[in-house]
Design a protein around this motif. Structure first.
Motif, PDB file in Angstrom:
ATOM      1  N   ASP A   1     -14.458 -59.128 -44.472  1.00 52.90           N
ATOM      2  CA  ASP A   1     -14.721 -57.687 -44.508  1.00 52.90           C
ATOM      3  C   ASP A   1     -13.875 -56.983 -45.572  1.00 52.90           C
ATOM      4  O   ASP A   1     -13.246 -55.961 -45.310  1.00 52.90           O
ATOM      5  CB  ASP A   1     -14.470 -57.104 -43.107  1.00 52.90           C
ATOM      6  CG  ASP A   1     -15.098 -55.723 -42.950  1.00 52.90           C
ATOM      7  OD1 ASP A   1     -15.778 -55.278 -43.888  1.00 52.90           O
ATOM      8  OD2 ASP A   1     -14.895 -55.098 -41.894  1.00 52.90           O
TER       9      ASP A   1
ATOM     10  N   GLU B   1      -7.550 -62.664 -36.830  1.00 52.69           N
ATOM     11  CA  GLU B   1      -8.739 -62.837 -35.968  1.00 52.69           C
ATOM     12  C   GLU B   1      -9.385 -64.217 -36.081  1.00 52.69           C
ATOM     13  O   GLU B   1     -10.611 -64.334 -36.144  1.00 52.69           O
ATOM     14  CB  GLU B   1      -9.781 -61.765 -36.272  1.00 52.69           C
ATOM     15  CG  GLU B   1      -9.327 -60.363 -35.921  1.00 52.69           C
ATOM     16  CD  GLU B   1     -10.459 -59.352 -35.861  1.00 52.69           C
ATOM     17  OE1 GLU B   1     -11.525 -59.620 -36.439  1.00 52.69           O
ATOM     18  OE2 GLU B   1     -10.276 -58.302 -35.239  1.00 52.69           O
TER      19      GLU B   1
ATOM     20  N   TYR C   1     -16.622 -50.306 -31.023  1.00 46.01           N
ATOM     21  CA  TYR C   1     -17.507 -51.462 -30.814  1.00 46.01           C
ATOM     22  C   TYR C   1     -17.865 -51.651 -29.338  1.00 46.01           C
ATOM     23  O   TYR C   1     -18.790 -52.370 -29.017  1.00 46.01           O
ATOM     24  CB  TYR C   1     -16.869 -52.746 -31.339  1.00 46.01           C
ATOM     25  CG  TYR C   1     -16.789 -52.809 -32.849  1.00 46.01           C
ATOM     26  CD1 TYR C   1     -17.925 -52.633 -33.635  1.00 46.01           C
ATOM     27  CD2 TYR C   1     -15.591 -53.054 -33.498  1.00 46.01           C
ATOM     28  CE1 TYR C   1     -17.857 -52.682 -35.017  1.00 46.01           C
ATOM     29  CE2 TYR C   1     -15.506 -53.117 -34.880  1.00 46.01           C
ATOM     30  CZ  TYR C   1     -16.638 -52.928 -35.627  1.00 46.01           C
ATOM     31  OH  TYR C   1     -16.586 -52.980 -36.995  1.00 46.01           O
TER      32      TYR C   1
ATOM     33  N   GLU D   1      -4.890 -53.538 -34.629  1.00 48.91           N
ATOM     34  CA  GLU D   1      -6.055 -52.833 -35.174  1.00 48.91           C
ATOM     35  C   GLU D   1      -6.719 -52.049 -34.064  1.00 48.91           C
ATOM     36  O   GLU D   1      -6.910 -52.560 -32.957  1.00 48.91           O
ATOM     37  CB  GLU D   1      -7.086 -53.796 -35.773  1.00 48.91           C
ATOM     38  CG  GLU D   1      -6.688 -54.417 -37.078  1.00 48.91           C
ATOM     39  CD  GLU D   1      -7.787 -55.288 -37.682  1.00 48.91           C
ATOM     40  OE1 GLU D   1      -8.973 -54.986 -37.482  1.00 48.91           O
ATOM     41  OE2 GLU D   1      -7.434 -56.279 -38.338  1.00 48.91           O
TER      42      GLU D   1
HETATM   43  C1  ADA Z   1     -11.643 -56.585 -37.612  1.00 43.91           C
HETATM   44  C2  ADA Z   1     -10.943 -57.066 -38.872  1.00 43.91           C
HETATM   45  C3  ADA Z   1     -10.830 -56.011 -39.927  1.00 43.91           C
HETATM   46  C4  ADA Z   1     -12.080 -55.162 -39.989  1.00 43.91           C
HETATM   47  C5  ADA Z   1     -12.347 -54.524 -38.646  1.00 43.91           C
HETATM   48  C6  ADA Z   1     -13.619 -53.670 -38.602  1.00 43.91           C
HETATM   49  O1  ADA Z   1     -10.867 -56.300 -36.564  1.00 43.91           O
HETATM   50  O2  ADA Z   1      -9.706 -57.629 -38.621  1.00 43.91           O
HETATM   51  O3  ADA Z   1     -10.589 -56.656 -41.148  1.00 43.91           O
HETATM   52  O4  ADA Z   1     -13.143 -55.963 -40.348  1.00 43.91           O
HETATM   53  O5  ADA Z   1     -12.536 -55.528 -37.696  1.00 43.91           O
HETATM   54  O6  ADA Z   1     -13.681 -52.690 -39.319  1.00 43.91           O
HETATM   55  O7  ADA Z   1     -14.530 -54.016 -37.857  1.00 43.91           O
END
Ligand code: ADA
Length: 573
Positions: free
Chosen positions: A140, A375, A431, A463
């Motif tokens: 991501d 993760e 989410y 996070e």
């Molecule tokens: C995850 C990941 C992040 C980012 C986040 C998201 O937790 O570690 O890099 O992708 O999700 O925005 O969904």
């Protein structure tokens, strides 16, 4: 960009600036034949695919620079980072290859009678598990290519200082152990002089064993390093024909039950995850912008940054040292599964990268924690040996810092007992669940961390967050609006500030960042950006900026620098 000169005697040539450049297209390095025709220029540091002319291109690129090295002299190149894979040629001969776009590495230049030497880098930003096993397209964030951090050429004597690691033995008394490693021609003994803050503290013959010696030194006027008063001491090391200047901070990081302690005092880590990214520079963020980012964070009342999800630019860490930020420095990784966890090729690459990360960042007082593999599939049996090996490597390299990693498998994880600090990524109100559930979900995770490890140790929310489209202020306050994000993060900050069992928070994320362009990702990432930034990618604040600032200050977590200046009578309320 160095915040202070690292050498007075050693000749160091800064190679930042204009290099010859050419983009060779989407071919494998083995297919490269014949002489390279350099048709363009590229600035170093810069991500070539962040420039308008090469935006979004993937393939091989070649960089060239002519070096001047005294005849038959030893010389080494220091690369801050090259994304993602590169081959280095000197006078047409291959001298090294490197993989991993975020770590510093050194390359020895073969001696020659010739003075002018041709340096060519073949740089690859194509996804190839074989060449770049740590960086995959599905991640991501966007993987840029090019020489993205500074490069310098070091002209060396026969025996030179290769590395020096400073470990604080007693932060109150100012006693430090310096592990000094030599490079070049082996020496059993050598005269060494060491000065701290300009005062000579050692001047004698030193015995080296396998080119290494440990010197115990006393800081003459020791002053501790803290977030409120980030005092730095300077160490000057001198050999007969070489030298090195380093900075260090007298501080100790430890834990007591659910608390993280800095110099024996509990400290709550309040901050963000930050990618090194900007639409115009990619990860090659100009130093002025790095400082600008930290100033914004300070204004919000933050003292902590998780360097997601790879080792940070040394210049950024230098600024953190100087301004008193605390950093979680993490090796490159993102949601790897059992396939990679059990693959020697992947594990070797991880281990090499961990070694490079620690070697480059070990002397920064701002770095208080090491992390790995964001993760990953920590619920799968294949992951346990991988985590044991990589976390074990970190402990072996540096027993003075805390070890953690961001776990998203939480209930199902089988690796949580391996860390000093339990860190969870979870996104209530985004989410899953609703905004009203945020506080309760946080409390549930605090409890879960205890149950999973069977012990009380510090817990960090590594996070949490929500996306907002910059400028979308909608009366309905729906998901994607600035209001929704501001409200969610206000609830997060209030709960974290009030909850004594939480040691830290890293909001996802500092600013919007470009991400993978695969169709799967793009449909949940408008503009192909991860839009969960408190700021947009140009650092324009969304409404969340004010709500976080208000939440932190109303809970007594205001900007430590402002508080310090206020106490010193330099600011009125
Ligand atoms: C995850 C990941 C992040 C980012 C986040 C998201 O937790 O570690 O890099 O992708 O999700 O925005 O969904």
């Amino acid at each position: 960009m160095l915040p202070y000169p690292h050498h007075d005697i050693r000749r160091v040539i800064d190679l930042c600036g204009l290099w010859d450049f050419t983009f060779l297209g989407a071919i494998a390095p083995e297919k490269l034949k014949g002489k390279i025709n350099f048709t363009d220029y590229m600035m170093v540091p810069q991500a070539f695919d962040a420039t308008p002319a090469y935006a979004g291109m993937r393939g091989l690129a070649a960089y060239r620079k002519v070096l001047e090295i005294p005849s038959n002299s030893a010389a080494r190149l220091r690369f801050g980072a090259v994304g993602m894979w590169c081959r280095i040629l000197v006078d047409g001969k291959r001298v090294a290859e490197h993989s991993g776009g975020y770590t510093e590495f050194w390359v020895d230049i073969p001696k020659s009678a010739k003075i002018q030497r041709e340096l060519i880098l073949i740089v690859d930003n194509q996804f190839s598990y074989e060449r770049s096993p740590m960086q995959e397209e599905y991640f991501d964030w966007y993987h840029y290519g090019g020489i993205t951090r500074p490069v310098s050429l070091h002209i060396l004597p026969d025996t030179y200082i290769k590395h020096a690691v400073i470990q604080v033995r007693d932060w109150r008394k100012g006693t430090v152990d310096v592990r000094l490693s030599l490079g070049g021609v082996n020496k059993d003994t050598l005269p060494v002089q060491a000065a701290i803050d300009g005062q000579i503290v050692l001047d004698r013959m030193v015995a080296f064993n396998n080119n290494t010696a440990t010197l115990t030194l006393q800081t003459p006027d020791p002053r501790p390093w803290s977030t409120e008063s980030p005092h730095l001491h300077f160490l000057d090391l001198r050999l007969p024909a070489d030298d090195m200047r380093l900075r260090y901070g007298l501080r100790k990081v430890s834990t007591r039950r659910e608390k993280i302690l800095l110099n024996g005092n509990p400290i709550k880590l309040l901050g963000v995850n930050r990618h090194e990214g900007h639409p115009q520079f990619g990860p090659a963020i100009p130093p002025a912008l790095m400082l600008g980012d930290l100033q914004q964070l300070r204004a919000m009342g933050c003292n902590f940054i998780r360097g997601s999800h790879y080792p940070q630019d040394q210049c950024f860490l230098d600024i953190c040292d100087e301004t008193g930020f605390l950093v979680w420095e993490e090796n490159t990784g993102w949601q790897q599964g059992p396939r990679q966890m059990s693959d020697e090729h992947f594990l070797d690459a991880q281990e090499r990268s961990i070694d490079e990360m620690v070697s480059a960042s070990v002397n920064h007082p701002s770095v208080i924690m090491w992390g790995i593999l964001n993760e990953a599939s920590t619920d799968k049996p294949e992951s346990r040996p991988c985590f044991e090996r990589l976390l074990g490597r970190l402990r072996e390299l540096d027993p003075t810092r805390l070890i953690t990693y961001a776990d998203s498998r939480r209930e199902r994880s089988i690796c949580l007992d391996l860390v000093d600090v339990v860190s969870f990524n979870f996104y209530p109100g985004w989410y899953y669940a609703e905004i009203e559930d945020v506080a309760e979900e946080i409390q549930r995770h605090v409890q879960l961390a205890r149950e999973k490890t069977g012990t009380v140790r510090p817990f960090i929310i590594s996070e949490i967050g929500a996306a907002a489209t910059f400028g979308w202020r909608d009366g309905h306050s729906t998901r994607w609006s600035e209001q929704y994000q501001a409200e969610l993060l206000k609830r997060v900050c209030n709960e974290v500030a009030a909850n004594r069992n939480i040691a830290g928070l890293a909001i996802w994320q500092f600013c919007d960042c470009r991400t993978s362009e695969s169709a799967r990702k793009a449909l949940s990432r408008p503009r192909c950006f991860n839009n969960k930034g408190i700021f947009d990618e140009y650092r324009r604040p969304k409404q969340a900026f004010e709500s976080i600032k208000a939440a932190f200050s109303s809970n007594g977590h205001s900007d430590p620098h402002v508080a310090r200046r206020r106490r010193a009578g330099k600011l009125k309320n």
